[in-house]
Scaffold this motif. Structure first.
Motif, short mmCIF file in Angstrom:
data_model
loop_
_atom_site.label_atom_id
_atom_site.label_comp_id
_atom_site.label_asym_id
_atom_site.label_seq_id
_atom_site.Cartn_x
_atom_site.Cartn_y
_atom_site.Cartn_z
N ALA A 61 31.19 52.16 78.58
CA ALA A 61 32.12 51.55 77.63
C ALA A 61 32.16 50.05 77.79
CB ALA A 61 33.52 52.15 77.81
N LEU A 62 32.09 49.58 79.05
CA LEU A 62 32.08 48.13 79.31
C LEU A 62 30.83 47.49 78.70
CD1 LEU A 62 32.98 46.29 82.56
CD2 LEU A 62 30.77 45.86 81.51
N ILE A 63 29.67 48.13 78.90
CA ILE A 63 28.43 47.61 78.31
C ILE A 63 28.56 47.59 76.79
CG2 ILE A 63 25.97 48.05 78.01
CD1 ILE A 63 25.96 49.30 80.81
N GLY A 64 29.14 48.64 76.21
CA GLY A 64 29.32 48.70 74.77
C GLY A 64 30.21 47.59 74.24
N ARG A 65 31.27 47.25 74.99
CA ARG A 65 32.15 46.16 74.56
C ARG A 65 31.42 44.82 74.59
NH1 ARG A 65 35.83 49.05 77.76
NH2 ARG A 65 35.61 47.58 79.50
N ARG A 66 30.62 44.61 75.63
CA ARG A 66 29.85 43.36 75.70
C ARG A 66 28.86 43.27 74.53
NH1 ARG A 66 30.45 40.29 80.44
NH2 ARG A 66 32.38 41.01 81.43
N THR A 110 17.34 53.16 67.45
CA THR A 110 18.78 53.36 67.46
C THR A 110 19.34 53.18 66.06
OG1 THR A 110 19.31 51.03 67.87
CG2 THR A 110 18.86 52.42 69.80
N GLU A 111 20.59 53.58 65.89
CA GLU A 111 21.25 53.47 64.59
C GLU A 111 21.39 52.02 64.16
OE1 GLU A 111 23.29 54.20 61.07
OE2 GLU A 111 21.97 55.43 62.31
N ASP A 115 20.37 54.40 74.65
CA ASP A 115 21.10 54.25 73.39
C ASP A 115 22.58 54.24 73.72
OD1 ASP A 115 22.37 54.52 70.94
OD2 ASP A 115 20.82 55.78 70.10
N VAL A 116 23.21 53.08 73.61
CA VAL A 116 24.63 52.94 73.90
C VAL A 116 25.36 52.59 72.61
CG1 VAL A 116 26.38 51.66 75.19
CG2 VAL A 116 24.20 52.23 76.28
N GLY A 117 26.08 53.53 72.06
CA GLY A 117 26.83 53.29 70.83
C GLY A 117 25.95 52.91 69.66
#
Length: 441
Positions: free
Chosen positions: A358-363, A135-136, A259-261
């Motif tokens: 989006a919720l997973i990304g915020r966490r 991932t990035e 890959d999340v965000g």
């Protein structure tokens, strides 16, 4: 004298181009034998590669990197040839017949770079992580570490500790000299307090580095047929888990990497939680609970179409938990029982999935801030940093101890930092670290 090592450093053939790297004292001899001459340093030269009898093997680019300004610190050369199996095999076979040449072991090029002072141990680990980056966020963190950013932090701390010890030694050895300050404590202990604060703040970010490197673990739990496997397949956008109306289909942990965000998320589908007399299913449920309690985030799935209140039915989970109501496509309107903090999704229709991601990304962002790349990434980093913190605290707080003993605590603190970068006593670690590399790196 060391052996000269060689290996295929590019991907396995067939490929468009294959890169064969050699390093060691016999590089110049190998270049003259195979390509007929030594090319100018760091300039690609087109040459015909021949064996001992003058038979042409291939035509390709030849590069020469004289030591110590090379990756390993030794003379290094590369042959960029056609990536067919026969071409690669012919050149490798020829190199194996040259005197003093042998095939490189996994990570041996990087190990030689470390032993020749071209890289410190944190940079070596960063390079290993960079090779495996998916991932990035992993790429960015590993690249910074491979560039020596962690080393620069720890070396600066070690220099500050060394300066403090030098001040103590000066007072002990030259206390009768007029230009030696008479009060060490007034000069060095405030700076050591500041260093300890910086180190403590750095340790607080250790979880951030671990999450980026190893992944953010999200466990799906819930009753049988709550929609866990369907949700996993929907988020992965492929069939990862078996979906069936028969309860108890999932009996072991099924994991998929997402890959999340720009971050790696390890999504785990688990066995349905219920009472069962089946020994295999009981083991699956035990593993489900273990995965949930070790996860960074738990998604507790409930079937919204049945409107059965399941709160309290599942065992207490220690990890942060979010309730996810599934099968929203079967509802005509959102039930009042669903709270604002819950998520309503349909794996079949795809609704609510963006909200869940989006919720997973915020966490994830809460654990790993955007500017948190220069952080400890491995357990051994954390262990030695804590040892350094303990020794600094002992030196700072032990005001009644003789100054010589407080100086010894500072020496131990600097020694712990040296263990991280590989400056002192790390021979027992090297085999483990370099075994993670592939042959040719």
């Amino acid at each position: 004298m060391r052996d000269t090592i060689f290996a295929l450093s590019s991907g396995a053939p067939p490929a468009g181009v294959a890169v064969i790297r050699i390093s060691g004292p016999g590089v110049r001899f190998g270049l003259e034998t195979i390509s007929g001459s030594i090319p100018p340093p760091r300039q690609a030269v087109l040459a015909r590669l021949r064996d001992e009898q003058g038979m042409e093997l291939d035509q390709g680019l030849v590069l020469f990197f004289p030591g110590p300004r090379s990756f390993t610190g030794e003379d290094v050369a590369e042959f960029h040839i056609h990536g067919g199996r026969a071409s690669v095999s012919a050149v490798i076979d020829l190199l194996s017949r040259l005197p003093g040449y042998r095939l490189a072991e996994p990570g041996e090029y990087t190990r030689r770079a470390f032993e020749n002072g071209r890289m410190d141990l944190t940079a070596v680990e960063g390079l290993s992580d960079l090779i495996r980056a998916e991932t990035e966020a992993q790429r960015r963190q590993a690249l910074g570490q491979a560039d020596g950013r962690l080393r620069d932090i720890y070396d600066s701390w070690a220099k500050r500790i060394t300066h403090a010890r030098a001040m103590i030694e000066a007072e002990l050895d030259f206390s009768d000299e007029e230009d030696i300050p008479g009060s060490v404590a007034a000069r060095i202990w405030p700076s050591m307090e500041q260093l300890r604060t910086e180190l403590t703040d750095h340790l607080l970010q250790a979880r951030s580095g671990e999450v980026v490197r190893d992944g953010f673990r999200v466990a799906l739990i819930g009753a049988p047929n709550a929609g866990k496997s369907s949700l996993m397949n929907a988020l992965a956008q492929r069939d990862v888990a078996i979906v069936s109306d028969q309860p108890g289909t999932t009996r072991d942990i099924v994991e998929v990497r997402l890959d999340v965000g720009g971050h790696l998320v390890l999504l785990q589908d688990t066995a349905g939680l219920r009472s069962s007399d089946d020994g295999i299913e009981q083991e699956g449920i035990r593993r489900s609970l273990a995965a949930a309690n070790s996860a960074d985030l738990v998604l507790e799935l409930r079937d919204s179409s049945s409107l059965i209140e399941q709160q309290g039915a599942n065992p207490v989970i220690d990890s942060p938990t979010v309730v996810v109501w599934t099968k929203s496509d079967l509802l005509e309107e959102q039930p009042a029982t669903i709270e604002k903090t819950d998520v309503l999704v349909s794996s079949l229709a795809g609704s609510g999935l963006d909200q869940l991601i989006a919720l997973i990304g915020r966490r994830l962002s809460a654990i790993h801030p955007a500017n948190g790349d220069n952080v400890p990434t491995r357990t051994r980093h954390v262990q030695y940093l804590r040892k350094c913190e303990e020794e600094l605290s002992a030196a700072i707080s032990s005001e009644t101890l003789p100054i010589e003993l407080r100086s010894e605590h500072l020496r131990s603190a600097a020694h712990a930092l040296g263990k991280i970068t590989g400056n002192v006593d790390v021979e027992d670690l090297l085999g483990v670290i370099f075994s993670e590399f592939c042959v040719g790196k």
